[in-house]
Design a protein around this motif. Structure first.
Motif, short mmCIF file in Angstrom:
data_model
loop_
_atom_site.label_atom_id
_atom_site.label_comp_id
_atom_site.label_asym_id
_atom_site.label_seq_id
_atom_site.Cartn_x
_atom_site.Cartn_y
_atom_site.Cartn_z
N ASP A 1 0.92 3.34 46.58
CA ASP A 1 0.17 2.09 46.80
C ASP A 1 -1.16 2.47 47.48
N VAL A 2 -2.20 2.53 46.67
CA VAL A 2 -3.48 3.00 47.18
C VAL A 2 -4.05 2.07 48.24
N ALA A 3 -4.02 0.77 47.99
CA ALA A 3 -4.61 -0.19 48.93
C ALA A 3 -3.92 -0.14 50.29
N GLN A 4 -2.59 -0.08 50.25
CA GLN A 4 -1.86 -0.03 51.51
C GLN A 4 -2.12 1.28 52.26
N TRP A 5 -2.15 2.38 51.49
CA TRP A 5 -2.41 3.68 52.10
C TRP A 5 -3.79 3.71 52.78
N ALA B 1 -8.23 -6.18 41.33
CA ALA B 1 -6.84 -5.78 41.61
C ALA B 1 -6.65 -5.53 43.09
N GLU B 2 -5.49 -5.89 43.58
CA GLU B 2 -5.19 -5.71 44.99
C GLU B 2 -4.84 -4.26 45.30
N THR B 3 -4.19 -3.58 44.35
CA THR B 3 -3.80 -2.18 44.55
C THR B 3 -3.40 -1.56 43.21
N TYR B 4 -3.12 -0.27 43.22
CA TYR B 4 -2.60 0.39 42.04
C TYR B 4 -1.87 1.65 42.47
N ASN B 5 -1.02 2.18 41.55
CA ASN B 5 -0.23 3.40 41.79
C ASN B 5 -0.94 4.55 41.10
N PRO B 6 -1.43 5.54 41.84
CA PRO B 6 -2.17 6.63 41.19
C PRO B 6 -1.27 7.61 40.42
N ILE B 7 0.02 7.63 40.72
CA ILE B 7 0.94 8.54 39.98
C ILE B 7 1.46 7.77 38.77
N LEU B 8 0.96 8.15 37.61
CA LEU B 8 1.32 7.41 36.40
C LEU B 8 2.77 7.69 35.96
N SER B 9 3.19 8.95 36.05
CA SER B 9 4.57 9.28 35.61
C SER B 9 4.99 10.61 36.21
N THR B 10 6.32 10.85 36.15
CA THR B 10 6.90 12.10 36.63
C THR B 10 7.86 12.63 35.54
N GLU B 11 7.75 13.90 35.23
CA GLU B 11 8.56 14.48 34.15
C GLU B 11 9.25 15.76 34.64
N ASN B 12 10.54 15.92 34.25
CA ASN B 12 11.33 17.11 34.60
C ASN B 12 11.15 18.13 33.50
N LEU B 13 10.42 19.22 33.82
CA LEU B 13 10.12 20.21 32.80
C LEU B 13 11.36 21.04 32.42
N GLU C 1 -11.53 5.21 38.20
CA GLU C 1 -11.90 4.32 39.30
C GLU C 1 -11.22 2.97 39.15
N HIS C 2 -10.86 2.42 40.30
CA HIS C 2 -10.25 1.09 40.35
C HIS C 2 -10.91 0.28 41.45
N PRO C 3 -11.32 -0.98 41.16
CA PRO C 3 -11.91 -1.82 42.20
C PRO C 3 -10.83 -2.36 43.13
N LEU C 4 -11.06 -2.23 44.41
CA LEU C 4 -10.10 -2.70 45.40
C LEU C 4 -10.84 -3.47 46.50
N ASP C 5 -10.10 -4.30 47.19
CA ASP C 5 -10.64 -4.99 48.36
C ASP C 5 -9.49 -5.39 49.25
N PHE C 6 -9.80 -5.51 50.54
CA PHE C 6 -8.79 -6.01 51.47
C PHE C 6 -9.52 -6.59 52.69
N GLN C 7 -8.79 -7.36 53.47
CA GLN C 7 -9.32 -8.04 54.65
C GLN C 7 -8.41 -7.75 55.83
#
Length: 384
Positions: free
Chosen positions: A111-115, A2-14, A70-76
């Motif tokens: 965006d983990v990869a970009q960050w 995978a090129e990237t992933y979003n670590p925040i899965l969801s947001t909820e208003n309590l 864990e998520h596998p990432l790579d970039f150049q």
């Protein structure tokens, strides 16, 4: 991968939860981050006590579900070399997981990869400018530790991290050509160095050979001089020995001659004519000694007679008739002084002819001796 992933899965208003709704449930690999009402963030992980209904309704108003897996990432990316003339090409692969969910929520990382890439690339550029295009290995070693630290401070954990630096194709070709040229130059320098070393070695060998030859010549000359000196000394010693031997031989012959002369003189004075003749017959080589002895005796007698005659004349004791007889005899004696005595024998080998003449010589010696003996009474009568 995978090129990237979003670590925040969801947001909820309590705040919209009803009274009958259950509190949030903790799931594996998911962290709950609660915020709201000016309170600090609250992170809930699996195995911890969850929120109560009251906390969920009035304590916090937002709930973030953060992915902790864990998520596998790579970039150049391309980073500049020292001098910015060329660039390193960087390839990075790793497995990434969220370490601090609160940091992710506060920074709103989606965006983990970009960050990660933005922070890591800036750090790598700072390091890459320290190294020349040929020093990629050293640059890799320093970048690994720095990149790990930068990603950790960004709120993530890393595993299976790899970083590889390579050169662009045209840069690699240029480096290879430069390396080949440098190798050729170095090889040529090595050849020149070997030639110089060989030349110097040959020169040193020639100098050593010349020095050894010079020493050999000097040694040979020294030995020849010593040998020449020894020969000269030996020659001088030989000549000196010959001179000594000749002198000793002459002294010996002179002593022998003196002894023979004394011996034969005693025979002549004693009148042992037969013994003298016998001795000469046995030793014909002694004739010369006898003649020398006779000549000496005659010379002594002549001098004696002349002395007596002068004495008589000075004393005026000689009569006329005696003077006439004495004058004749004195004249004969004086004439005998001036005449050179003829040698009776020639120097030659003892042959048969010499043996035949021995008797005549002996007779002549006998007659001379008798005449000398008979003359003495005449002088005595005259004196009387």
């Amino acid at each position: 991968m995978a090129e990237t992933y979003n670590p925040i899965l969801s947001t909820e208003n309590l705040g919209r939860r009803g009274l009958l709704q259950r509190p949030p449930i903790l799931e594996p690999g998911v962290a709950l981050v609660c915020s709201g009402n000016g309170k600090p963030l609250l992170t809930l992980l699996q195995g911890q006590k969850t929120l109560t209904w009251g906390e969920a309704c009035w304590g916090y108003n937002k709930l973030y579900r953060v992915d902790m897996t864990e998520h596998p990432l790579d970039f150049q990316c391309d980073v500049p070399c020292k001098g910015d003339a060329f660039k390193f090409h960087a390839e990075i692969t790793f497995r990434c997981s969220v370490r601090d969910p609160e940091v992710i929520v506060n920074r709103n990382v989606t965006d983990v990869a970009q960050w990660i890439k933005s922070s890591v690339e800036e750090m790598m550029r700072i390091i890459s400018r320290k190294y020349d295009v040929k020093e990629s290995g050293n640059a890799e070693i320093e970048m690994r530790g720095t990149v790990n630290k930068a990603i950790y401070e960004s709120g993530f954990n890393l595993s299976n991290f790899t970083l590889k630096l390579s050169l662009q194709q045209e840069v690699a070709d240029w480096i290879r050509s430069q390396t080949r040229i440098q190798e050729e130059i170095q090889l040529e320098k090595s050849k020149q160095y070997l030639i110089i070393e060989k030349t110097q070695f040959e020169i040193e060998q020639e100098e050593k050979k010349a020095e050894l030859e010079q020493k050999r010549i000097e040694r040979q000359q020294e030995l020849e001089n010593k040998l020449r000196l020894k020969k000269l000394q030996a020659k001088l010693q030989h000549q000196e020995l010959e001179q000594r031997l000749a002198q000793q031989q002459a002294d010996f012959e002179l002593k022998i001659m003196e002894q023979k002369t004394k011996f034969y003189s005693s025979m002549l004075q004693s009148g042992n004519l037969q013994l003298l003749a016998l001795q000469l017959a046995q030793n014909p080589e002694d004739v010369r000694a006898i003649l020398q002895a006779l000549n000496q005796q005659k010379q002594i007698e002549r001098e004696h007679n002349i002395k007596i005659l002068r004495t008589l004349l000075d004393a005026d004791v000689v009569e006329g008739w005696q003077l006439t007889e004495v004058g004749k005899r004195a004249l004969q004696e004086l004439i005998g002084v001036n005449e050179m005595p003829q040698p009776v024998l020639q120097d030659s080998e003892a042959t048969s002819s010499e043996r035949q003449e021995d008797s005549s010589v002996a007779a002549e010696v006998s007659l001379d001796s008798q005449s000398n003996i008979s003359s003495e009474p005449i002088w005595e009568d005259n004196e009387e």
